[in-house]
Design an enzyme around this catalytic site. Structure first.
Site, mmCIF file in Angstrom:
data_model
loop_
_atom_site.group_PDB
_atom_site.id
_atom_site.type_symbol
_atom_site.label_atom_id
_atom_site.label_comp_id
_atom_site.label_asym_id
_atom_site.label_seq_id
_atom_site.Cartn_x
_atom_site.Cartn_y
_atom_site.Cartn_z
ATOM 1 N N HIS A 30 0.857 -1.191 0.000
ATOM 2 C CA HIS A 30 0.000 0.000 0.000
ATOM 3 C C HIS A 30 0.889 1.235 0.000
ATOM 4 O O HIS A 30 1.928 1.262 0.615
ATOM 5 C CB HIS A 30 -0.887 0.004 1.264
ATOM 6 C CG HIS A 30 -2.044 0.921 1.154
ATOM 7 N ND1 HIS A 30 -1.964 2.267 1.408
ATOM 8 C CD2 HIS A 30 -3.325 0.681 0.774
ATOM 9 C CE1 HIS A 30 -3.141 2.814 1.211
ATOM 10 N NE2 HIS A 30 -3.981 1.881 0.824
ATOM 11 N N ASP A 84 -7.890 -5.258 -0.147
ATOM 12 C CA ASP A 84 -8.382 -6.096 -1.258
ATOM 13 C C ASP A 84 -8.023 -7.562 -1.123
ATOM 14 O O ASP A 84 -8.497 -8.386 -1.906
ATOM 15 C CB ASP A 84 -7.809 -5.559 -2.583
ATOM 16 C CG ASP A 84 -8.362 -4.190 -2.899
ATOM 17 O OD1 ASP A 84 -7.584 -3.220 -2.904
ATOM 18 O OD2 ASP A 84 -9.587 -4.089 -3.090
#
Ligand code: SDX
Length: 433
Positions: free
Chosen positions: A308, A367
């Site tokens: 991320h 996700d």
């Protein structure tokens, strides 16, 4: 007390420039570079905006090192545990948790804007039957501005509010129609007596041939997933919405641009990419091979659902979703588990012990597990990113309203470091080699 500043020393001539420091309510301070070009003739350089605050905002706060995510100051863990997606949508839009009366009124308003214009249904017939639902979402949401001429004055606060309500209310209907088009089944109209996610599940899975009772466990799990995906500061799709909106474009066009940006596999498209990756890995015995591929600089393969831009510690949403995954699999599958979930947990276990992932601070993100839950809820894979878009619409419209409502906002127009040809004279065709 003297105002804090940063001193910029320009090496070429040894001069220096004092830049004011701007401090928010929490998080990193910023130094204001708006005067740098005028005073130095130089631009700042920050491709991907790794260290750039693009705006002032009071909506969502993230601390990537500590794994903190708060909507309007409320920790995501508490909202996921106690709130609902529509209550969170109200919070994101208006900045405060609603009173019982305000929430009831908001739920009524949203519940009574769920239908789409009958002519819009024709749009779906224009797409190939097997068009990816995200493609139809981009097209249909962008076309809403052709239907709502009564609320396109972005400088009218009431127009902004009704557009925000319409978008939050209609996204599930538009999404379900995208899925029905793909399935070749008739569209199912929303039912106002159902809650937000039950209504969506019914529009997705009901047919005119028989009664359909939405599964309350699935609807509650989906509502929690929508809360977790509702907003996330200045991510790529939210920044896309802000940049589109900064030119004065109507909110429907801006949200359509946000959907397009979210679709990318590096962003919201990752949830679908994770399931494709797990399907490709196939078995726990192949995990080591794929982890090695992800570490190989010459191999474009990356572990989808890992890493991320901001979280260099755990993504708090992934921690919550992992727990929801267990609960849903317990409740929704007779085996109480799924080979995919076991494979995902094994991949997570191996990756988190690997020096490459540890040194690169690559942890599972939002996700990584969401696709497994969607599949357990019966949501088809090509609808996973559509789920993300439904939820993120609340955040997108909140950021759009915040920006347009700021009298100081200006059109977004970044500059560049030019590397192209310097001036050269035109060469007539007959003189070219
Ligand atoms: C979302 O911004 C948001 O808030 C997004 C989001 C939201 O709610 O809006 O949180 C939702 O988009 C989550 C992210 C979903 N994307 C994926 O899971 C796709 C896989 N992840 C990567 O593509 C990547 O980690 C990103 C895009 C998420 C972050 O990319 P960055 O910050 O630009 O980091 P990078 O690509 O520069 O990677 C840094 C290093 C590189 O190695 P070096 O060149 O420095 O040696 O880490 C490596 C990368 O090769 N790396 C990975 C990796 N992610 C980064 N290596 C293997 N597998 C990965 N997944």
């Amino acid at each position: 007390m003297e105002k804090e500043h940063v001193t910029l020393t320009i090496n070429s001539d040894g001069s220096s420039l004092e830049l004011p420091v701007l401090e928010g309510s929490t998080g990193p301070k910023t130094f204001d570079v708006t005067s740098v070009y005028k005073k130095t003739g130089m631009f700042t350089f920050d491709p991907g905006f790794m260290a750039t605050a693009s705006c002032r905002s009071a909506i969502t706060y993230i601390d990537g090192e500590k794994g903190i995510l708060r909507y309007r100051g409320y920790p995501i863990e508490q909202l996921a545990e106690h709130s609902s997606f529509l209550e969170v949508s109200y919070l994101l839009l208006y900045g405060e948790l609603p009173s019982a009366e305000e929430l009831t009124e908001f739920e009524y308003i949203i519940g009574h804007h769920t239908m789409i214009h009958e002519s819009l249904q024709m749009f779906y017939r224009g797409f190939r039957y097997d068009a990816h639902p995200m493609a139809t979402m981009v097209g249909v949401v962008g076309s809403l501005s052709a239907f709502y001429h009564d609320s396109l004055d972005i400088h009218n606060a009431r127009h902004r509010e009704i557009s925000a309500h319409r978008l939050i209310a209609k996204m599930p209907t538009i999404a379900a129609c995208s899925y029905k088009r793909y399935k070749g089944e008739p569209f199912i109209y929303p039912q106002n007596n159902l809650d937000y996610t039950s209504n969506f599940m019914r529009m997705m899975f009901a047919t005119p041939c028989e009664e359909f009772e939405p599964n309350p466990i699935a609807a509650k799990a989906l509502d929690k997933l929508f809360i977790l995906h509702a907003d996330h500061e200045q991510n790529a799709s939210t920044s896309t919405v802000r940049i589109a909106g900064s030119s004065g474009a109507n909110p429907f066009a801006c949200i359509s641009a946000g959907i397009a940006s979210l679709w990318g596999p590096a962003h919201g498209g990752a949830n679908e990419a994770v399931l494709n990756m797990l399907d490709e890995i196939g078995d726990v015995s192949n995990v080591e091979k794929y982890v090695a591929k992800a570490k190989d600089k010459n191999d474009p393969f990356r572990l989808m659902g890992f890493g991320h831009r901001v979280y260099k510690n755990h993504d708090p949403r992934a921690t919550i979703i992992r727990k929801v995954c267990h609960e849903v699999l317990e409740d929704m599958t007779d085996t109480g588990n799924s080979p995919l979930f076991e494979l995902a947990m094994k991949l997570e276990e191996i990756a988190l012990k690997d020096d490459y992932f540890i040194s690169h601070k690559l942890y599972p993100n939002v996700d990584f597990y969401s696709g497994i839950i969607y599949r357990a809820l019966g949501i088809p894979m090509n609808m996973f990113t559509v789920m993300f878009a439904i939820a993120r619409t609340a955040g997108w419209v909140a950021h759009w309203m915040e920006m347009i409502g700021d009298p100081d906002h200006r059109i977004a127009r970044p500059r560049q470091l030019y590397l192209g040809a310097t001036e050269r004279p035109y060469v007539p065709l007959d003189k070219r080699s």
